[in-house]
Design a protein around this motif. Structure first.
Motif, PDB file in Angstrom:
ATOM      1  N   GLY A 225       0.816  -1.200   0.000  1.00  0.00           N
ATOM      2  CA  GLY A 225       0.000   0.000   0.000  1.00  0.00           C
ATOM      3  C   GLY A 225       0.854   1.256   0.000  1.00  0.00           C
ATOM      4  O   GLY A 225       2.079   1.204  -0.034  1.00  0.00           O
ATOM      5  N   THR A 226       0.172   2.413   0.051  1.00  0.00           N
ATOM      6  CA  THR A 226       0.864   3.709   0.139  1.00  0.00           C
ATOM      7  C   THR A 226       1.025   4.092   1.606  1.00  0.00           C
ATOM      8  O   THR A 226       0.045   4.136   2.354  1.00  0.00           O
ATOM      9  N   TRP A 227       2.258   4.396   1.989  1.00  0.00           N
ATOM     10  CA  TRP A 227       2.548   4.715   3.392  1.00  0.00           C
ATOM     11  C   TRP A 227       3.278   6.051   3.479  1.00  0.00           C
ATOM     12  O   TRP A 227       4.135   6.365   2.666  1.00  0.00           O
ATOM     13  N   TYR A 228       2.923   6.831   4.499  1.00  0.00           N
ATOM     14  CA  TYR A 228       3.572   8.110   4.792  1.00  0.00           C
ATOM     15  C   TYR A 228       4.443   7.944   6.034  1.00  0.00           C
ATOM     16  O   TYR A 228       4.059   7.273   7.003  1.00  0.00           O
ATOM     17  N   PHE A 229       5.617   8.572   6.001  1.00  0.00           N
ATOM     18  CA  PHE A 229       6.565   8.403   7.110  1.00  0.00           C
ATOM     19  C   PHE A 229       7.042   9.757   7.629  1.00  0.00           C
ATOM     20  O   PHE A 229       7.178  10.728   6.875  1.00  0.00           O
ATOM     21  N   TRP A 230       7.337   9.814   8.948  1.00  0.00           N
ATOM     22  CA  TRP A 230       7.942  10.970   9.618  1.00  0.00           C
ATOM     23  C   TRP A 230       9.002  10.459  10.589  1.00  0.00           C
ATOM     24  O   TRP A 230       8.913   9.318  11.095  1.00  0.00           O
ATOM     25  N   ILE A 231      10.024  11.273  10.856  1.00  0.00           N
ATOM     26  CA  ILE A 231      10.991  10.955  11.898  1.00  0.00           C
ATOM     27  C   ILE A 231      11.154  12.173  12.813  1.00  0.00           C
ATOM     28  O   ILE A 231      10.967  13.308  12.381  1.00  0.00           O
ATOM     29  N   LEU A 232      11.475  11.941  14.090  1.00  0.00           N
ATOM     30  CA  LEU A 232      11.717  13.009  15.048  1.00  0.00           C
ATOM     31  C   LEU A 232      12.634  12.486  16.139  1.00  0.00           C
ATOM     32  O   LEU A 232      12.828  11.266  16.276  1.00  0.00           O
ATOM     33  N   SER A 233      13.207  13.405  16.902  1.00  0.00           N
ATOM     34  CA  SER A 233      14.110  13.035  17.996  1.00  0.00           C
ATOM     35  C   SER A 233      13.384  13.148  19.327  1.00  0.00           C
ATOM     36  O   SER A 233      12.515  14.000  19.493  1.00  0.00           O
ATOM     37  N   ARG A 234      13.781  12.299  20.269  1.00  0.00           N
ATOM     38  CA  ARG A 234      13.245  12.359  21.629  1.00  0.00           C
ATOM     39  C   ARG A 234      14.417  12.380  22.592  1.00  0.00           C
ATOM     40  O   ARG A 234      15.351  11.582  22.471  1.00  0.00           O
TER      41      ARG A 234
ATOM     42  N   VAL B 157       5.658   6.524   0.155  1.00  0.00           N
ATOM     43  CA  VAL B 157       6.204   5.513  -0.749  1.00  0.00           C
ATOM     44  C   VAL B 157       5.118   4.465  -1.007  1.00  0.00           C
ATOM     45  O   VAL B 157       4.211   4.290  -0.190  1.00  0.00           O
ATOM     46  N   VAL B 158       5.230   3.787  -2.132  1.00  0.00           N
ATOM     47  CA  VAL B 158       4.297   2.713  -2.478  1.00  0.00           C
ATOM     48  C   VAL B 158       5.013   1.391  -2.249  1.00  0.00           C
ATOM     49  O   VAL B 158       6.063   1.119  -2.852  1.00  0.00           O
ATOM     50  N   VAL B 159       4.466   0.557  -1.381  1.00  0.00           N
ATOM     51  CA  VAL B 159       5.075  -0.703  -0.999  1.00  0.00           C
ATOM     52  C   VAL B 159       4.345  -1.851  -1.690  1.00  0.00           C
ATOM     53  O   VAL B 159       3.106  -1.908  -1.669  1.00  0.00           O
TER      54      VAL B 159
END
Length: 830
Positions: A583-592, A608-610
């Motif tokens: 499927g189509t997936w949206y991604f984010w990254i952040l620091s903790r 991205v399309v998986v």
């Protein structure tokens, strides 16, 4: 006595050749008076000047120290000042004692002008309706209200709208602080103790100080203009002149009811600080003159004396800030200013004197300073006593053989660096005036008052033509002789002093508390290959602890769940490989960051399309590796399908279940072609997943072997109400194995009145409910604690949304939150 004058001329030729004109038999002042070139009583005047350089005030210590002290002195503010306050009351209250309030005194004997600037832990903070913090680090977690110290005044009150209508215990409308500038600060701590990190914030309040009596603005005082009146505090004016502050200190600090509905009236109310002298016991004219000089020079005051300080030392420090020092005039409190060029009021000769002149023509080495190191109370340096660079009288340095003779001088009630430098230069110049002494005069010379200048005029006398300044005057009641202590006055020093500017450290802007955010990852990239998503990044560098990866099937980050986290060193390159499912997936990254779990801004990686998983291949089977599932099953279960096997071979292979291990010994009679294809396959170590399954603790036979697992965590508290609230959720792809959904969070419900509050928890797989449970809190009761539940599920292969929700049946509860929300979905092999 010409020989004495001649001796003086030889020993102190720098005075000039005045004594050279003295001749025997001439009836001059030099003949009739004694000139003593030694340290005599006149040195008292010099010592008085030097003792005023660094008055000893500040018995309470730094006013920026926030403290609880039941024995603390009452502070009084003149000019722009800053203080953390002295705590009068402090208590915790409310649900689980989450609120804490303090009431603290800033200054007494008001009213005060105000114009407040409040810093909380060095962070400038403004406050809106109800005193709630409108910006800074504690929005929605701190309230701050201030009173100006009016007389009379109303009481400070707890903020409205706190949970459960909470208010500071033992404090109400009767707790008035008339005449006291004061504040109430209320703090709210959350259940995770992250609002204040388990501590209590440190306030610092800057404000403009007292109103007071200024005779220059009282048209009933000679030369005054205005309606300021001593006995009417409502007419008083704001004090920023150090000499007027000293005058009011001499009058006293007054609080309370005068008995006629007027408050804070001198001599009619209660004296709480200062000297408390009657107005007739003060040389008001001397204070007015010194105040005009200070104002002309632009000198102001920043003072916070207390009742613990010595009254005379406070008076000395206030006068010091205005270029004056204390004196007495006819038994009255007086002062002498030294900050302006003064004309000589009279010329004196021998006929004016009533006895010998005692003169000191030099200072001791201890008093011969030529360089000063001033310190002042600097607002630009967090209201600390701040050291300036050296202030030097270059002429005196040269005179001392180019050797700097240095003395530190504190100006505790000066808030301006240039002013401190100018006053320091005056201290050097006055201490190095070459002539000091005392002279008795006849009664008519009582016209000379402390601070006045006069000039000796007697040809042939050592001091002929020298202008001197009266430092102190006393009158003998028996003889009516007037004794004047004096010091030479050099006009050129004034221009040099007022030209001084501050040198030394620059201003220091408070940095404020550490930021709650951290640097996000950098250099981020994302790529997809088949069913695998690869994310690369570089760790942040500020208080970095872990990088979190979020994914969602939509472009809304609010729908995203955490799918992975990774640590490492700050600035280190990292890679993560994920299999989110097709499927189509949206991604984010952040620091903790740790330990407070502060987060950076999220960085979007886009979508991205998986694709679905690639066809499985098995290593180590040689020619059997290319057989698909149908071919292998058919070959094993139906031996007649393949003619390569003889009848005996078919008999041995018939009935063998699909996927079962074939005993190589049973294949001994295979025909040459089949034997060739299976050559070398008798060694079970080369059969990969088809190896003999009798090895303990391997993923092939472990019933609890994990196929895949995803988790998500949210630390913030979720407020619950009568609507369905999503506590936590994530998308999970399963191959059809055994699934366990494990969730944990801290539930906090309080129902303060009759009735009850019911919280219903529901766990769904997509729209299918797989678990539900209800928790109740009855009237005036709590329902709180960790919820830890593991729910089994057996879905078919596919991708599902596992979502946990909470809903309240009644909306009257007070505390309703779900915090530290954690969910894990795990698939096991069988």
């Amino acid at each position: 006595m010409p020989q004495i004058a001649a001796a003086a001329s030889a020993a102190f030729s720098y005075i000039g050749g005045a004594s050279a004109a003295v001749t025997a038999g001439t009836a001059t002042l030099a003949q009739t008076l004694t000139v003593a070139a030694v340290n005599v009583a006149a040195s008292v005047a010099t010592s008085a000047v030097m003792s005023a350089l660094s008055p000893g005030v500040g018995a309470e210590g730094s006013p920026t120290r926030f403290r609880l002290d039941t024995d603390a002195g009452i502070p009084f503010a003149f000019g722009r000042v800053a203080t953390a306050g002295i705590v009068a009351k402090r208590d915790s209250y409310g649900p689980t004692n989450r609120y804490q309030s303090v009431v603290a005194t800033l200054a007494g004997a008001g009213p005060y002008q105000g114009n407040y600037t409040v810093r909380i832990d060095d962070e400038t903070t403004t406050f809106g309706a109800g005193g709630a913090a409108a910006d800074g680090d504690h929005v929605d977690e701190l309230w701050f209200t201030i009173k100006d110290g009016d007389q009379p005044d109303t009481a400070l009150s707890s903020p409205s709208g706190l949970e459960g209508s909470a208010s500071l215990p033992g404090w109400g409308s009767t707790n008035k602080m008339n005449g006291r500038a004061a504040f109430m600060m209320t703090c709210f701590e959350n259940s995770k103790f992250t609002a204040y990190r388990g501590g209590f914030p440190k306030p610092l309040v800057e404000f403009d100080g007292k109103f007071g009596y200024d005779p220059r603005e009282d048209d009933t005082y000679p030369g005054g203009e205005g309606d300021c009146r001593l006995n009417d505090p409502t007419t008083w004016v704001y004090i920023d002149n150090p000499i007027i502050a000293a005058l009011n200190w001499a009058i006293g600090m007054w609080e309370g009811d005068s008995g006629s509905s007027t408050y804070g009236v001198p001599y009619a109310c209660s004296l709480v600080g200062g000297v408390g002298s009657s107005i007739d016991g003060i040389d008001v004219a001397a204070f007015v003159n010194a105040a005009n000089v200070a104002e002309a020079n632009g000198w102001t005051v920043s003072a916070l004396p207390t009742t613990k300080d010595d009254k005379f030392q406070v008076m000395t420090a206030l006068l010091q800030a205005g270029g004056a020092y204390p004196s007495r005039s006819a038994g009255r409190i007086s002062c002498v200013t030294y900050g302006e060029v003064q004309a000589s009021v009279v010329t004196v000769t021998a006929v004016d004197t009533a006895g010998p002149v005692e003169v000191n023509l030099g200072q001791s080495r201890l008093e011969r300073i030529n360089t000063a190191l001033p310190r002042f109370w600097s607002a630009d340096h967090r209201w600390q006593m701040t050291q300036l660079g050296p202030v030097t009288n270059s002429a005196r340095v040269t005179e001392d053989g180019s050797i700097k003779r240095t003395r530190g001088i504190d100006f505790p009630y000066v808030g301006d660096g240039d002013q401190a430098a100018q006053l320091a230069y005056y201290a050097i110049a006055d201490a190095r005036e070459q002539v000091t002494g005392r002279v008795p005069f006849k009664p008519h010379m009582r016209q000379i008052a402390p601070g006045d200048c006069f000039t000796f005029s007697e040809p042939g006398f050592l001091l002929n033509g020298v202008k001197v300044k009266c430092l102190k005057r006393s009158i003998d009641p028996m003889t009516l002789k007037v004794m004047i202590e004096f010091r030479q006055e050099t006009d050129a020093k004034h221009a040099a002093a007022l030209a001084q500017t501050a040198s030394g450290p620059g201003s220091v802007t408070p940095s404020g508390p550490p930021t709650d955010t951290v640097d996000p990852p950098t250099g981020e990239s994302i790529a997809v290959s088949g069913d695998e998503v690869t994310i690369d990044w570089t760790n942040g560098i500020a208080r970095f602890f872990r990088t979190l990866i979020l994914q969602s099937p939509t472009s809304d980050i609010a729908d995203a769940t955490q799918v992975a986290s990774k640590g490492g060193d700050p600035g280190e390159a990292q890679t993560a490989v994920l299999k989110p499912g097709p499927g189509t997936w949206y991604f984010w990254i952040l620091s903790r960051s740790a330990p407070a779990e502060d987060y950076s801004d999220p960085v979007s990686l886009g979508s991205v399309v998986v694709e679905g998983p690639a066809a499985s291949t098995v290593s180590g089977l040689g020619d059997l590796a290319t057989l698909d599932t149908v071919d292998l099953d058919t070959q094993v279960t139906d031996g007649t399908t393949y003619t390569r096997f003889s009848t005996t071979e078919q008999t041995k292979l018939s009935g063998v279940e699909a996927g079962a291990q074939v005993n190589p010994a049973d294949l001994a009679e295979l025909d040459p072609t089949a034997a060739t294809e299976l050559a070398g396959k008798a060694d079970s170590s080369s059969l990969g997943d088809l190896a003999v399954k009798d090895t303990a603790a391997t993923a092939d036979i472990d019933a609890n072997a994990v196929t895949s697992s995803l988790d998500v965590f949210t630390g913030s508290a979720l407020t619950l109400d009568a609507t369905v609230k999503n506590v936590q959720g994530l998308y999970f792809t399963t191959t059809g194995g055994r699934v366990i959904v494990d969730f944990r969070f801290y539930l906090d419900i309080w129902h303060p009145a009759a009735g009850g509050e019911t919280c219903t928890l529901v766990l769904k797989r997509d729209t299918t409910t797989i678990w539900t449970f209800a928790i109740a809190a009855t009237g005036d009761d709590f329902a709180f604690g960790w919820q830890a539940v593991a729910v089994p599920d057996a879905p078919a292969a596919g991708t599902y949304l596992y979502q946990l929700t909470a809903q309240l049946a009644d909306g009257t509860g007070t505390t309703r939150t779900a915090a530290s929300r954690f969910m894990t979905v795990t698939e096991y092999k069988r």
